[in-house]
Design an enzyme around this catalytic site. Structure first.
Site, PDB file in Angstrom:
ATOM      1  CD  GLU A 176      -2.804  -1.076   2.380  1.00  0.00           C
ATOM      2  OE1 GLU A 176      -3.077   0.001   3.036  1.00  0.00           O
ATOM      3  OE2 GLU A 176      -3.914  -1.773   2.442  1.00  0.00           O
ATOM      4  CD  GLU A 382      -3.504  -5.696   3.971  1.00  0.00           C
ATOM      5  OE1 GLU A 382      -4.123  -4.785   4.277  1.00  0.00           O
ATOM      6  OE2 GLU A 382      -2.084  -5.424   3.966  1.00  0.00           O
TER       7      GLU A 382
HETATM    8  O1  IFM Z   1      -4.202  -3.059   9.260  1.00  0.00           O
HETATM    9  C1  IFM Z   1      -4.128  -2.426   7.955  1.00  0.00           C
HETATM   10  C2  IFM Z   1      -2.949  -3.088   7.346  1.00  0.00           C
HETATM   11  O2  IFM Z   1      -1.665  -2.731   7.883  1.00  0.00           O
HETATM   12  C3  IFM Z   1      -2.771  -2.317   5.853  1.00  0.00           C
HETATM   13  N1  IFM Z   1      -4.055  -2.576   5.163  1.00  0.00           N
HETATM   14  C4  IFM Z   1      -5.293  -1.963   5.816  1.00  0.00           C
HETATM   15  C5  IFM Z   1      -5.322  -2.789   7.059  1.00  0.00           C
HETATM   16  C6  IFM Z   1      -6.563  -2.292   7.853  1.00  0.00           C
HETATM   17  O3  IFM Z   1      -6.635  -0.943   8.131  1.00  0.00           O
END
Ligand code: IFM
Length: 473
Positions: A176, A382
């Site tokens: 990210e 994710e």
């Molecule tokens: O916890 C975070 C993660 O580290 C990166 N993506 C979003 C998740 C939730 O906010």
């Protein structure tokens, strides 16, 4: 409609091929603890979380889930759930703790047995190099807003590839970069806590450059067959009024900043011209040197997609102000060269983060990516949700989270049916953990962590996920 729609696990599993990868994800600073062990240096998140007022409740990652000492127990849980993939990140400050840049053995000494343990349990490690814990000494020299950090990132990638490459299945360079650049350098709610739009855009570029340098370093070390990816949290943007030219223009501008600022150099080999034009009042982009974009534009074996929600935007009228929401992640994008744009809350079910549950956005993101990049396999690196869980008679009946997973996995299956080449899925997160500026106040895990005792408790959502996995294999 049912309050918490949950698919039958066997029916859902039947929509995926038997070689689909089923995993869960975590990140070093969010779970490891052991902040002063094994010669680990200070990261920007140590500094940020120890600064009063930065993290809710003054929480820090000093101990977190104590995974540093409990990783064997955590692997046993993964095995019990039947996971075949575990996405973890390496803490850069465990390898390069100090400004002299020397390599610390403590990094390898921690991760090698962990990766071996995963292999022995039949779990493929998907390793992220950067999930936001930049060594503080690099931030002190300019961090991602400067050129030294991407160069050092390439060196670090070469080092860990040489140390651990025999145990890693797939590498992911940056996680990210949107969040690092915009929340860390533009909006100040993540480490290093800077609020400087020009620095944020410089960080965008240096994260793209670092990605390319790291990917190339891994292949130089391990050969062309090393599998390399990056994880992007592309924003699923929608105009508040699809018939409004101004709202559609707002979507175009945000799409340039949020999405094409990364897919442009990484996947298309150029920054979008509209992005450069839209941000001309913030920066002249002179931090992009000859050859940088070619470096960032490196072949990927797969693309990681991180998805949580959709964002609906509208153009503000003359003199109208955006709604101020200092902690809202979705509002952050309205602070870096996005004057005149606001994000509009939508009616519907929201998670404990206040994020709309909108699985169609995941399907659309995957289908759109697969049309634009037909030869690039996708993996959800994710996806998940925070809820205010309750322990009832020794278990966590988190129907809300189970439903979130069910709806989003169905959306992945829909995307596959529509032709998207999606090869795997990682739940975020394996464990409840340190949720950045929210500290331990938001629980994303499919496994509960009691922070007082460090006891792990498998939640209902994890049991349901395990049934899907078992039915698929
Ligand atoms: O916890 C975070 C993660 O580290 C990166 N993506 C979003 C998740 C939730 O906010």
């Amino acid at each position: 409609m049912e309050r918490y729609p949950i698919a039958d696990s066997a029916d859902l599993a039947a929509r995926f091929p038997s070689d689909f990868r089923w995993g869960a994800a975590t990140a070093s600073y969010q779970i490891e603890g052991g902040a002063r062990e094994g010669g680990r240096g200070v990261s920007i998140w140590d500094t940020f979380s120890h600064t009063p007022g930065r993290v809710l409740g003054g929480d820090t990652g000093d101990v977190a889930c104590d995974h540093y000492h409990r990783w064997r127990e955590d692997i046993a849980i993964m095995r019990e759930l039947g996971l075949d993939t575990y996405r973890l990140s390496l803490a850069w400050p465990r390898f390069q703790p100090t400004a002299d840049g020397g390599w610390n053995r403590g990094g390898t000494d921690f991760y090698r047995p962990l990766l071996e343990g995963l292999r022995e349990a039949g779990i493929s490690p998907l390793v992220t190099l950067y999930h936001w814990d930049l060594p503080q000494w690099l931030e002190d020299r300019g961090g991602w807003a400067g050129r030294e950090t991407p160069q050092r990132f390439g060196d670090y990638a070469a080092h860990v590839a040489a140390e651990l490459g025999d145990l890693v299945d797939t590498w992911s360079t940056v996680n990210e970069p949107w969040t690092s650049a915009y929340l860390g350098y533009g909006f100040g709610v993540h480490a290093p806590g800077r609020s400087d739009p020009a620095a944020a855009l410089a960080a965008v570029h240096h994260l793209n450059l670092g990605h390319g340098l790291a990917a190339r370093a891994i292949r130089a070390e391990l050969g062309d067959s090393a599998k390399v990816s990056a994880a992007l949290n592309l924003m699923a943007l929608r105009p508040a009024d699809p018939d409004s030219d101004a709202d559609r223009e707002a979507v175009r501008r945000l799409d340039a900043l949020d999405n094409r600022a990364f897919t442009g150099p990484m996947l298309d080999g150029a920054y979008p011209e509209d992005l450069i034009a839209d941000t001309a009042h913030v920066t002249d982009w002179s931090f992009v040197h000859d050859g940088d974009v070619d470096t960032a534009h490196v072949r990927l074996d797969l693309l990681g997609v991180n998805y949580y929600t959709t964002t609906t935007v509208r153009a503000l009228g003359e003199g109208e102000a955006a709604i101020d929401d200092p902690r809202g992640q979705d509002m952050a994008q309205c602070r870096v060269a996005t004057e005149g744009i606001d994000c509009v809350p939508q009616a519907g079910e929201v998670t404990a983060m206040g994020w709309l549950v909108d699985p169609a956005g995941l399907r659309d993101t995957l289908v759109d990516l697969s049309r634009r990049y037909p030869d690039l396999p996708l993996v959800i690196m994710e996806n998940g949700a925070a809820y205010d869980d309750e322990v009832v008679d020794g278990s966590v009946p988190d129907l809300d989270r189970t439903s979130y997973y069910s709806q989003h996995l169905s959306a992945v299956a829909d995307a596959r049916d529509a032709g998207a080449d999606v090869r795997g899925y990682c739940a975020w997160s394996l464990l409840d953990n340190f949720e950045w500026s929210w500290g331990y106040h938001k629980r994303f895990g499919i496994v509960r962590v009691d922070y007082a005792t460090q006891e792990r408790l498998i939640k209902g959502s994890a049991r349901w996920y395990a049934e899907v996995i078992a039915a698929c294999h």
